[in-house]
Design a protein around this motif. Structure first.
Motif, short mmCIF file in Angstrom:
data_model
loop_
_atom_site.label_atom_id
_atom_site.label_comp_id
_atom_site.label_asym_id
_atom_site.label_seq_id
_atom_site.Cartn_x
_atom_site.Cartn_y
_atom_site.Cartn_z
N LEU A 12 0.97 -1.21 -0.09
CA LEU A 12 0.19 0.09 -0.10
C LEU A 12 0.80 1.21 -0.02
CD1 LEU A 12 -3.00 1.29 0.52
CD2 LEU A 12 -2.13 1.55 3.08
N HIS A 66 1.59 3.76 -3.30
CA HIS A 66 0.81 5.46 -3.01
C HIS A 66 2.01 6.07 -2.99
CE1 HIS A 66 -2.94 3.85 -1.25
NE2 HIS A 66 -3.26 5.03 -1.37
N THR A 92 -5.91 0.13 -2.11
CA THR A 92 -6.57 0.67 -0.82
C THR A 92 -7.55 0.18 -0.61
OG1 THR A 92 -5.50 3.01 -1.85
CG2 THR A 92 -7.03 3.09 0.03
N ILE A 93 -8.77 -0.24 -1.21
CA ILE A 93 -9.79 -0.85 -0.98
C ILE A 93 -9.45 -2.16 -0.44
CG2 ILE A 93 -11.99 -1.66 -1.75
CD1 ILE A 93 -11.79 0.57 -3.68
N TYR A 128 -6.82 -3.23 0.88
CA TYR A 128 -6.16 -3.23 2.45
C TYR A 128 -7.36 -2.65 3.43
CZ TYR A 128 -2.96 -1.66 6.03
OH TYR A 128 -2.37 -1.63 7.29
N SER A 129 -7.97 -1.91 3.20
CA SER A 129 -9.18 -1.36 4.11
C SER A 129 -10.06 -2.24 4.36
CB SER A 129 -9.77 -0.05 3.48
OG SER A 129 -9.01 1.08 3.28
N LYS A 130 -10.45 -3.17 3.56
CA LYS A 130 -11.65 -4.09 3.64
C LYS A 130 -11.03 -5.44 4.48
CE LYS A 130 -15.00 -3.74 0.30
NZ LYS A 130 -15.89 -4.00 1.11
N HIS A 131 -9.76 -5.78 4.11
CA HIS A 131 -9.07 -6.92 4.91
C HIS A 131 -9.00 -6.61 6.25
CE1 HIS A 131 -4.69 -5.64 5.65
NE2 HIS A 131 -4.84 -6.82 6.30
N LYS A 132 -8.72 -5.42 6.71
CA LYS A 132 -8.63 -4.89 8.45
C LYS A 132 -9.76 -5.12 8.98
CE LYS A 132 -7.31 -0.82 8.15
NZ LYS A 132 -6.60 0.52 8.44
N LYS A 133 -10.97 -5.04 8.40
CA LYS A 133 -12.36 -5.25 9.20
C LYS A 133 -12.73 -6.69 9.22
CE LYS A 133 -13.75 -1.02 7.17
NZ LYS A 133 -14.56 -0.20 6.36
N LYS A 148 -9.86 -12.28 5.16
CA LYS A 148 -8.66 -11.45 5.08
C LYS A 148 -7.98 -11.76 3.78
CE LYS A 148 -7.63 -10.17 9.99
NZ LYS A 148 -7.58 -8.74 9.78
#
Length: 145
Positions: free
Chosen positions: A49, A53, A105-106, A108-113, A120
């Motif tokens: 990530l 970026h 980014t999506i 990475y963000s979704k896997h944290k939840k 994951k």
């Protein structure tokens, strides 16, 4: 200054591609192998990530500091879209790389939840692989070798 940033963008691309490949393969192998999610997996996805970026920011500097907008104003958008090389460099490459970074980014963000390992890895595998496909599709291969 522009040439230095352009060179940095070119060399940083190798690290970015390497990290996307590693992250996508790691997620795919561990998803299909039903492995547990470890801190190293988190670090791989996070480093991917960050690297992607940074590459996007360098690329945007190249795009906005370079001669591309002058070319558009001199030739007109119709002629830019009619020229395969200009269209690729000014429109397609930046757009696909932005899409790839958004996918990373999506993912990475979704896997944290997600709370367990399999979901994951599934999210990371889907989004990082789609990002890898996007990057591979629009790398200017003729300038890489």
């Amino acid at each position: 200054m522009y040439e230095t940033v352009k060179m940095l963008h070119s060399y940083w691309a190798y690290l970015t591609l390497l990290m996307i490949v590693i992250a996508a393969l790691n997620a795919l192998v561990k998803y299909f192998g039903k492995k547990e999610f470890h801190p190293i997996d988190f670090r791989i996805s996070l480093f991917t990530l960050i690297v992607s970026h940074i590459q996007l920011l360098i690329g945007l500097i190249v795009l906005f500091a370079g001669p591309y907008f002058t070319v558009i104003s001199e030739l007109g958008m119709k002629n830019v879209m009619g020229d395969k090389l200009l269209r690729s460099n000014i429109i397609e490459h930046p757009l696909m790389m932005i899409i790839a970074v958004v996918l990373i980014t999506i993912g990475y963000s979704k896997h944290k939840k997600k709370l367990t390992s399999t979901p994951k890895f599934k999210v990371l595998a889907i989004f990082y692989t789609l990002a890898l496909i996007s990057v591979l599709a629009k790398i200017p291969w003729n300038t890489w070798f």
